[in-house]
Design an enzyme around this catalytic site. Structure first.
Site, PDB file in Angstrom:
ATOM      1  N   HIS B  91     -49.911  22.681   9.981  1.00 33.48           N
ATOM      2  CA  HIS B  91     -48.663  23.413   9.733  1.00 33.48           C
ATOM      3  C   HIS B  91     -48.077  23.940  11.037  1.00 33.48           C
ATOM      4  CE1 HIS B  91     -45.843  26.382   8.240  1.00 33.48           C
ATOM      5  NE2 HIS B  91     -46.514  27.336   8.853  1.00 33.48           N
ATOM      6  N   ASP B 120     -21.313   9.636  26.200  1.00 38.08           N
ATOM      7  CA  ASP B 120     -22.708   9.456  25.775  1.00 38.08           C
ATOM      8  C   ASP B 120     -23.550  10.334  26.681  1.00 38.08           C
ATOM      9  OD1 ASP B 120     -25.170   8.611  24.744  1.00 38.08           O
ATOM     10  OD2 ASP B 120     -24.415   6.594  24.392  1.00 38.08           O
ATOM     11  N   TRP B 154     -53.161  25.536  16.094  1.00 40.53           N
ATOM     12  CA  TRP B 154     -52.166  24.903  16.976  1.00 40.53           C
ATOM     13  C   TRP B 154     -52.413  25.298  18.424  1.00 40.53           C
ATOM     14  CZ3 TRP B 154     -47.784  26.115  20.088  1.00 40.53           C
ATOM     15  CH2 TRP B 154     -47.525  27.479  20.243  1.00 40.53           C
ATOM     16  N   HIS B 268     -45.859  30.506  25.736  1.00 40.00           N
ATOM     17  CA  HIS B 268     -44.840  31.525  25.575  1.00 40.00           C
ATOM     18  C   HIS B 268     -43.436  31.006  25.850  1.00 40.00           C
ATOM     19  CE1 HIS B 268     -43.278  35.206  24.362  1.00 40.00           C
ATOM     20  NE2 HIS B 268     -42.397  35.036  25.318  1.00 40.00           N
ATOM     21  N   GLU B 270     -42.552  28.218  25.338  1.00 37.24           N
ATOM     22  CA  GLU B 270     -42.307  27.390  24.154  1.00 37.24           C
ATOM     23  C   GLU B 270     -41.601  28.171  23.045  1.00 37.24           C
ATOM     24  OE1 GLU B 270     -42.815  24.282  23.762  1.00 37.24           O
ATOM     25  OE2 GLU B 270     -43.499  23.776  21.745  1.00 37.24           O
ATOM     26  N   TYR B 272     -39.567  30.555  23.384  1.00 36.05           N
ATOM     27  CA  TYR B 272     -38.157  30.700  23.761  1.00 36.05           C
ATOM     28  C   TYR B 272     -37.440  29.366  23.714  1.00 36.05           C
ATOM     29  CZ  TYR B 272     -39.060  35.465  24.687  1.00 36.05           C
ATOM     30  OH  TYR B 272     -39.399  36.758  24.504  1.00 36.05           O
ATOM     31  N   SER B 283     -23.999  31.497  18.617  1.00 35.61           N
ATOM     32  CA  SER B 283     -22.867  31.852  19.471  1.00 35.61           C
ATOM     33  C   SER B 283     -21.667  30.943  19.246  1.00 35.61           C
ATOM     34  CB  SER B 283     -23.268  31.789  20.952  1.00 35.61           C
ATOM     35  OG  SER B 283     -24.414  32.572  21.183  1.00 35.61           O
ATOM     36  N   HIS B 317     -49.314  38.133  27.380  1.00 38.01           N
ATOM     37  CA  HIS B 317     -49.258  39.099  26.274  1.00 38.01           C
ATOM     38  C   HIS B 317     -49.890  38.521  25.004  1.00 38.01           C
ATOM     39  CE1 HIS B 317     -44.901  37.802  25.031  1.00 38.01           C
ATOM     40  NE2 HIS B 317     -45.788  36.995  24.576  1.00 38.01           N
ATOM     41  N   HIS B 318     -50.274  37.252  25.061  1.00 35.87           N
ATOM     42  CA  HIS B 318     -51.061  36.689  23.958  1.00 35.87           C
ATOM     43  C   HIS B 318     -52.550  36.883  24.197  1.00 35.87           C
ATOM     44  CE1 HIS B 318     -47.562  34.619  22.235  1.00 35.87           C
ATOM     45  NE2 HIS B 318     -47.165  34.542  23.475  1.00 35.87           N
ATOM     46  N   THR B 343     -32.368  40.670  25.242  1.00 36.17           N
ATOM     47  CA  THR B 343     -32.314  40.311  23.830  1.00 36.17           C
ATOM     48  C   THR B 343     -31.439  41.307  23.073  1.00 36.17           C
ATOM     49  OG1 THR B 343     -34.568  39.526  24.104  1.00 36.17           O
ATOM     50  CG2 THR B 343     -33.729  39.652  21.873  1.00 36.17           C
ATOM     51  N   LYS B 346     -27.787  40.646  23.762  1.00 34.84           N
ATOM     52  CA  LYS B 346     -27.200  39.542  22.995  1.00 34.84           C
ATOM     53  C   LYS B 346     -26.899  39.954  21.571  1.00 34.84           C
ATOM     54  CE  LYS B 346     -28.556  35.446  23.635  1.00 34.84           C
ATOM     55  NZ  LYS B 346     -28.965  34.175  24.240  1.00 34.84           N
ATOM     56  N   ARG B 465     -55.766  36.829  10.616  1.00 38.76           N
ATOM     57  CA  ARG B 465     -55.145  35.554  10.265  1.00 38.76           C
ATOM     58  C   ARG B 465     -56.196  34.448  10.302  1.00 38.76           C
ATOM     59  NH1 ARG B 465     -51.852  34.071  15.803  1.00 38.76           N
ATOM     60  NH2 ARG B 465     -51.378  32.112  14.751  1.00 38.76           N
TER      61      ARG B 465
END
Ligand code: HEM
Ligand SMILES: [Cu+2]
Ligand SMILES: [Cu+2]
Lengths: 297, 570
Positions: B91, B120, B154, B268, B270, B272, B283, B317-318, B343, B346, B465
């Site tokens: 998953h 193209d 994963w 990380h 990834e 974003y 936007s 931070h992971h 963030t 935005k 988890r």
């Protein structure tokens, strides 16, 4: 200018919003199971994490209600078909600098508060005088070990493996064998217990939610943390579980921490020691039988 | 504005920025299935990407529902542990590598060239190659179902993913997936960068590029930075598994932390990479349906770039619970906090885009607003998790699962759905049903929040988890049941949108070139666009070229409503 009236509106709304946002605090105090804040109650570090969490969560809720409120208000007020035209605004430098600054200030405040709380969470306190006798802890250089100010604590080595936990009670005396146990960790109250966590195979993670955060058990590394159970919790059992995927039986890699008063703990430890002695004697007897070339019954 | 400047023929020698195409021979147009399989047309490749990614999404979603069914009650025995571990591994891997990243590549492929007025991509054949590498990655990965599925999550943490603990084909299939989809994305990313840098319409300086193109550019740069690192990490894992090396094996002097650093240095960025093109879609959608320009175009572009930059500096931070010194934790906490600033910027820019507009509640807008409200929750829980002493308590619990699903489903997936409703008319020439779209939105919105809001509480209540079963502890049973019910509501909502997309192919009302009165160049040409996209490429004078054209036409013909190329669509 719609902008001004909006700011005023936000200001007026702020106080009730803050009140609404902090309402869960009161629930949190009473709830038995945790649905709104972290588990705690077994150790001062867990309590400090809990109060830091509440600060962040309430700040977060205020931000949430303000922003979500602004969004809903905007959607309602400016929906098409009310006979107004869209104003062709391309931006507003002052406003944009304003919210960039606002976000920066908020983030700085949260960081400062967190550092303020860090000591309470990370650094072990001294044991109480009424606690179990402690030993001087040797420095473990190159690790994240923290030692109480008086340098003394109880020392338990936790070795995780697929799929279980071994707890070794290091009594600081190399001449006597250390007591060890599997899965059930018995610990004295009012005593700072330093945990030295490692693994003998894949990565596991020590987690007893009510006793503070989780710390990974990694082969070749020592990961240090601590807990100190208050006297009022003597007799309690704290549920814990491996928190890092370690294979098919990860879900069943559970553990329990049993809090004992120092007196009961002394008894438990003596029992264990006696059992170890007993096992040694039995073992020696059996070895003698085997050495004599006979078979064991 | 001088009337003569509104459109300019590309054959005029005054347009040096559009490369002139030469050809050595003219090939006959392909028909039937060969028209798709052998195509180098960015629009066809884009559609193939999107459809393939949606197929993988259905697979990944089915796995999610199986996970939720297993967790619906304490001590459930629907799935055995091996199957359960395979399900969440597949998953997670599917959703990241085979759904979100490629579907963003699909939208980018279709719309980035159109939005910059190109005919193209810069390298059409490489573009086809990139798609087929992606398909190969997916096929290799899913073939593992027949040989033994991967079970190491994963993230494939070593040493669990080493052959000593996870023998068999599954983890190898995972490694090949990383390599094949990695090559695909890398080739695709270079193609995007070259296309965007060189093939923009006359007058479209960097400051007039649509935000979606900006985000595809940033997405590509981040892929180029991050992918080589995971490729190296996975190769080392492969040699550890099969060729006797011990890079990650502590018992032989290797370092299990090395995997985590390499993985998250990719992992990380990834996250974003997955969300930034979604920012772009939002936007585009918000200004169109509030009939207002994007509030602070420059700020939004700059904030996106700084999120991408900071995003490469916060990987650890992971790893707050690993044996690491406090100084390291502090650095990565501060870095993560800093990301909160752009963030937040935005989010306010988007809300103020709506503010004082005339908001039309069409389905794309609903999903965009759903994105705003839920991405906010993911952002707030993200700041909480970035506070490392709190993360010690919440890491690897269901609180984290809730957090990243608010970002990935509430964020990425809602923006993708918004983009799908917004651009479907351009891709197919037909409109999707508005009423079915709105039903779908409400089912998804309610279902999503039912599934994932309660998972915060599960984590707070101490549920880790990646566990296939749990005892009757605290409120775990009740919370999990709520979450499982929610997941089926969410799945039903998704199904409605899929049905909508399917039936609208034949039955949807004809869209015309510009059904939304939008602002960017893709709406200048017929729907679906002809093979060569643009017969004439308009000269671009602002971020909203089509609005300029509309106003110009209106000024000249004295009518309020105008569709500039209506004749071309008939
Ligand atoms: C369709 C609705 C979805 C449901 C019901 C769902 C459910 C879940 C659940 C229950 C888990 C946790 C499994 C465990 O830890 O034991 C999970 C993990 C995960 N999900 Fe989802 N999910 C959904 C959609 C998505 C989407 C759209 C994405 C990405 C864009 C995603 C990405 C992930 C990832 C990366 C993991 C981690 C896998 C791992 O632990 O290795 N999910 N999902
Ligand atoms: Cu485990
Ligand atoms: Cu991250």
């Amino acid at each position: 200018m719609p902008r001004k009236s909006l700011v005023a509106r936000l200001r007026k709304g702020f106080i009730p919003l803050a009140a609404a946002a902090s309402a869960p605090l009161f629930f949190a105090q009473n709830a038995s199971a945790n649905w709104i804040s972290t588990e705690h109650g077994g150790s001062p570090n867990a309590d400090a994490i809990h109060s830091l969490y509440l600060i962040l969560m309430i700040t977060g809720l205020v931000v949430f209600f303000l922003v979500e409120g602004l969004l809903v208000y905007t959607l309602w007020k400016f929906r098409a078909g009310r006979g107004h035209e869209a104003q062709q605004i391309h931006g507003n430098t002052k406003l944009e600098i304003g919210w960039t600054g606002g976000a920066a200030v908020l983030v700085i405040i949260l960081a400062v508060v967190s550092f303020f709380k860090l000591g309470e969470i990370r650094d072990p306190p001294n044991s109480d005088a009424s606690g179990y006798k402690t030993t001087t802890i040797a420095k473990d250089p190159g690790t994240n070990q923290k030692i109480p100010p008086d340098g003394k604590a109880m020392h338990i080595i936790i070795t995780a493996f697929q799929y279980g936990w071994r707890f070794t009670y290091d009594d600081g005396d190399p001449s006597t064998p250390n007591v060890y146990a599997y899965r059930d960790l018995y610990a004295p109250t009012n005593t700072t217990v330093l945990l030295d966590i490692t693994s003998q195979d894949v990565i596991h993670s020590w987690w007893v939610p009510q006793l503070g955060g989780k710390f990974d058990a990694v082969q070749g590394f020592h990961n240090w943390t601590w807990f100190k159970i208050p006297a009022s919790k003597a007799g309690s059992v704290f549920r814990g579980q491996c928190a890092e995927l370690c294979g098919r039986n990860h879900a069943n890699m559970t553990l329990s921490v049993h809090a004992l008063s120092p007196a009961d703990f002394t008894k438990w430890l003596a029992d264990k020691q006696a059992q170890l002695e007993q096992a040694k004697v039995e073992g020696a007897k059996q070895r003698a039988v085997v050495d004599a070339g006979e078979t064991l019954k | 504005m001088a009337a003569a400047d509104v459109t300019t023929k590309t054959t005029e020698p005054t347009l040096p920025r559009v490369p002139l195409l030469t050809t050595h021979s003219v090939e006959r147009e392909l028909t039937g299935w060969r028209a798709w399989v052998l195509t180098t047309d960015h629009k066809k490749i884009g559609i193939m990407y999107i459809v393939t990614a949606l197929i993988f999404f259905v697979l990944g979603g089915t796995e999610a529902l199986l996970i939720r069914l297993q967790l619906g009650a304490p001590d459930n025995t629907l799935l055995d542990p091996a199957t359960y571990n395979a399900m969440f591994t597949m998953h997670g891997t599917t959703m990241v590598f085979l759904f979100v990243i490629p579907i963003m590549a699909g939208f980018g492929n279709y719309f980035a060239p159109l939005q910059i007025g190109a005919r193209d991509m810069a390298f059409p054949k490489l573009n086809g190659l990139s798609y087929w590498f992606y398909v190969c990655g997916g096929v290799v990965f899913y073939s593992s179902l027949f040989f033994g599925a991967p079970e190491a999550a994963w993230t494939s943490y070593a040493p669990l993913s080493d052959d000593a603990y996870t023998p068999g084909f599954g983890t190898d299939a995972w490694i090949f997936l990383v390599h094949l989809t990695g090559i695909s994305s890398l080739v695709g990313a270079i193609n995007f960068v070259v296309t965007i840098a060189n093939m923009r319409a006359p007058g479209m300086g960097w400051g007039r590029m649509p935000i979606f193109v900006w985000t595809i550019l940033i997405y590509s740069v981040m892929l180029i930075v991050a992918l080589p690192v995971i490729a190296v990490a996975a190769t080392l894992l492969l040699t550890d598994r099969h060729f006797g090396t011990h890079f990650y094996d502590a018992s032989a002097g290797g370092d299990p932390m090395l995997w985590q650093h390499l993985f998250w240095f990719f992992g990380h960025p990834e996250v974003y990479i997955m969300i930034i093109p979604g920012f772009g879609m939002i936007s585009e959608v918000l200004p169109v349906f509030s009939r207002k320009p994007l509030f602070g175009y420059k700020a939004v572009a700059a904030a996106t770039a700084s999120i991408a930059f900071l995003g490469t500096l916060v990987w650890a931070h992971h790893m707050f619970t690993t044996p690491s010194p406090t100084a390291v934790l502090v650095f990565f906490m501060i870095g993560s906090f800093l990301i909160g600033i752009p963030t937040g910027v935005k989010l306010f820019n988007w809300i103020f885009t709506l503010y004082a507009g005339a908001i039309e509640f069409k389905t794309p807008l609903l999903f965009a607003v759903g994105f705003l409200s839920m991405f906010l929750i993911g952002g707030i829980s993200g700041i909480i998790l970035a506070t490392f002493p709190i993360d010690w308590e919440l890491h690897d619990s269901y609180f984290v699962v809730a957090h990243f699903h608010y970002v990935l489903v509430g964020g990425a997936m809602f923006s993708i759905t918004s983009g799908l409703y917004y651009w479907y008319p351009k891709m197919t020439g037909r409109m999707m049903s508005e009423s079915l779209g709105k039903w779908s939105f409400w089912f998804m919105f309610v279902g999503f929040n039912t599934t994932f809001l309660i998972q915060h509480s599960l984590g707070l209540d101490g549920m880790p988890r990646r566990i296939y079963e749990y005892g009757d502890i605290g409120h775990w049973g009740t919370y999990n049941l709520i979450s499982t019910i929610g997941s089926f509501i969410l799945a039903f909502g998704l199904l409605l949108s899929m049905i909508n997309a399917y039936i609208s192919l034949k039955r949807g009302p004809i869209a015309g070139p510009d059904p939304w009165r939008a602002n960017t160049l893709e709406w200048f040409i017929p729907s679906p666009p002809p093979v060569n996209n643009f017969d004439v490429v308009p000269r671009v004078r602002s971020v909203e070229p089509l609005k300029d054209i509309r106003q110009e036409v209106a000024a000249r013909s004295q009518t309020v409503e105008a569709t500039p190329s209506a004749t071309a669509s008939a």
